[in-house]
Motif scaffolding. Structure first.
Motif, PDB file in Angstrom:
ATOM      1  N   MET A   6       0.839  -1.198   0.000  1.00 50.43           N
ATOM      2  CA  MET A   6       0.000   0.000   0.000  1.00 50.43           C
ATOM      3  C   MET A   6       0.871   1.245   0.000  1.00 50.43           C
ATOM      4  N   TYR A  23      -1.735   6.661   1.503  1.00 54.25           N
ATOM      5  CA  TYR A  23      -3.008   6.266   2.105  1.00 54.25           C
ATOM      6  C   TYR A  23      -2.858   5.761   3.539  1.00 54.25           C
ATOM      7  N   PHE A  62      -8.307   0.772   2.325  1.00 51.64           N
ATOM      8  CA  PHE A  62      -7.870   0.624   0.939  1.00 51.64           C
ATOM      9  C   PHE A  62      -7.336  -0.782   0.681  1.00 51.64           C
ATOM     10  N   TRP A  94      -6.164  -3.459  -2.980  1.00 48.92           N
ATOM     11  CA  TRP A  94      -5.965  -3.564  -4.424  1.00 48.92           C
ATOM     12  C   TRP A  94      -6.505  -4.916  -4.879  1.00 48.92           C
ATOM     13  N   LEU A 154      -7.721   0.447  -7.360  1.00 53.25           N
ATOM     14  CA  LEU A 154      -7.746   0.787  -5.937  1.00 53.25           C
ATOM     15  C   LEU A 154      -9.189   0.742  -5.457  1.00 53.25           C
ATOM     16  N   ILE A 169      -5.578  10.228  -5.000  1.00 53.76           N
ATOM     17  CA  ILE A 169      -5.773   9.270  -6.087  1.00 53.76           C
ATOM     18  C   ILE A 169      -5.370   9.877  -7.419  1.00 53.76           C
ATOM     19  N   VAL A 180      -2.642   4.044  -9.923  1.00 54.54           N
ATOM     20  CA  VAL A 180      -4.091   3.865 -10.018  1.00 54.54           C
ATOM     21  C   VAL A 180      -4.586   4.155 -11.429  1.00 54.54           C
ATOM     22  N   VAL A 189     -10.845   3.202  -9.842  1.00 58.00           N
ATOM     23  CA  VAL A 189     -11.165   3.235  -8.413  1.00 58.00           C
ATOM     24  C   VAL A 189     -12.564   2.669  -8.198  1.00 58.00           C
TER      25      VAL A 189
END
Length: 269
Positions: free
Chosen positions: A1, A5, A13, A15, A21, A49, A55, A58
Motif C-alpha cells: 500500500m 493512504y 484501501f 488492491w 484501488l 488518487i 491507479v 477506483v
C-alpha cells in the motif's frame, strides 16, 4: 500500500487487482455514517488518487450491509451550535464535489443498503454508479430541515430530470436501486449478491482502457457539472444557512429520537 493512504482512519484501501484501488468507507456500528473524520477524508482522497501513478481505476463501497448512512448526528449537532464547524464542513462539502469531478481517474461506486449524505456524493458522482436492487438512495436534507443543496441540486436534475429530482428531493423519498436505474439516477442495478463482482468487472475494463482517452472523456462530460457551478454554490449556501435556524434543530432532535435505541437503516438520513 502506498504511503499516501497510510494515515486514513475511516477509509480502508485494498488492491483487488493491479491498478485498481478499492476504497471502503468504514465507521463500525454506525452503518458507515460520515463523522468529522470520514467527511474530511472523503474530501482529500480524490487528490491523492489523482496524483497516484499506480491507479488506473477506483471502486468505492461501504463496509458491511450499508454504503453510507449519512451525516453523523454528533457532527450535525455541532454544526448547528458552532459557526467554525459549520464553515469548515461547508468548505469540505464544496471541495468534495469539485475534487470528485476533477479527479482524472475513472470511479465506480457499488451501493447497497442505505446510501445517503457525503457517501452518496461519491456514489452518484461516480463515473459508473452501480446499485443493488434493494439499495435505498435517500437525499435527507429536507427531513433534517435544511435545503436540499450540496451535490443534489446539480446531480439529480442532470441524471433523472427536474420533475423526478423535485419529487425525491422535496419529499425526501427513498429510491430503490431498481427504481434508480429506471429513472437514470444510476448506471446499473444488479442483485446484491452480484454487486461487488460487477463493480470489479467494470473497474477491470476501465483499468485496461486508454488512460488518456478515459481521462479526457470524463473531463469533457463533467463540464456539465462545472457549468452548473453557480447553481451548486448557491444551493450549498442555502443549505448551510439552514443549519443556523430552528428547523434544523427540530429535524436533528426528530432524527435522534428515531435512531434510538438501535441504529435503524430505514431511518437513516
Amino acid at each position: 500500500m502506498s504511503d499516501r493512504y497510510a494515515d486514513y482512519k475511516r477509509l480502508k484501501f485494498d488492491w483487488p487487482e493491479e491498478r485498481i484501488l478499492r476504497i471502503t468507507m468504514d465507521n463500525p456500528g454506525r452503518l458507515n455514517s460520515a463523522d468529522a473524520v470520514m467527511h474530511g477524508e472523503l474530501v482529500r482522497v480524490w487528490r491523492d488518487i489523482d496524483a497516484d501513478p499506480q491507479v488506473n481505476a477506483v471502486i468505492i463501497r461501504g463496509a458491511g450491509e450499508a454504503f453510507s448512512s449519512g451525516g453523523d448526528l454528533d457532527l450535525v449537532k455541532e454544526m448547528t451550535e458552532d459557526f467554525g464547524t459549520l464553515t469548515r464542513v461547508w468548505k469540505e462539502a464544496r471541495d468534495l464535489v469539485y475534487n470528485i469531478i476533477n479527479c482524472s481517474k475513472p470511479l465506480v461506486s457499488a451501493m447497497q443498503g442505505p446510501a445517503v449524505g457525503a457517501g452518496l456524493v461519491a456514489g452518484l458522482l461516480a463515473d459508473i454508479s452501480i446499485a443493488s436492487r434493494t439499495a435505498r438512495i435517500i437525499d435527507g436534507h429536507t427531513r433534517l430541515g435544511v435545503a436540499a443543496g450540496d451535490h443534489a441540486a446539480i446531480v439529480w436534475p442532470l441524471l433523472c430530470g427536474m420533475a423526478k429530482a423535485k419529487y425525491y428531493l422535496m419529499l425526501c423519498e427513498a429510491v430503490s436501486g431498481e427504481e434508480a436505474e429506471r429513472i437514470g439516477l444510476v448506471s446499473l442495478c444488479v442483485e446484491e449478491a452480484d454487486l461487488q463482482e460487477k463493480a470489479l468487472e467494470v473497474a477491470r475494463k476501465l483499468a485496461k482502457g486508454s488512460p488518456s482517452a478515459l481521462r479526457w472523456t470524463k473531463y469533457a462530460l463533467n463540464n456539465w457539472f462545472r457549468m452548473a457551478g453557480p447553481t451548486f454554490d448557491t444551493s450549498l449556501a442555502l443549505e448551510f444557512m439552514g443549519f443556523t435556524g430552528p428547523d434544523a434543530r427540530e429535524g436533528l432532535a426528530s432524527l435522534k429520537e428515531k435512531r434510538r435505541p438501535n441504529f435503524d437503516p430505514n431511518s437513516a438520513v
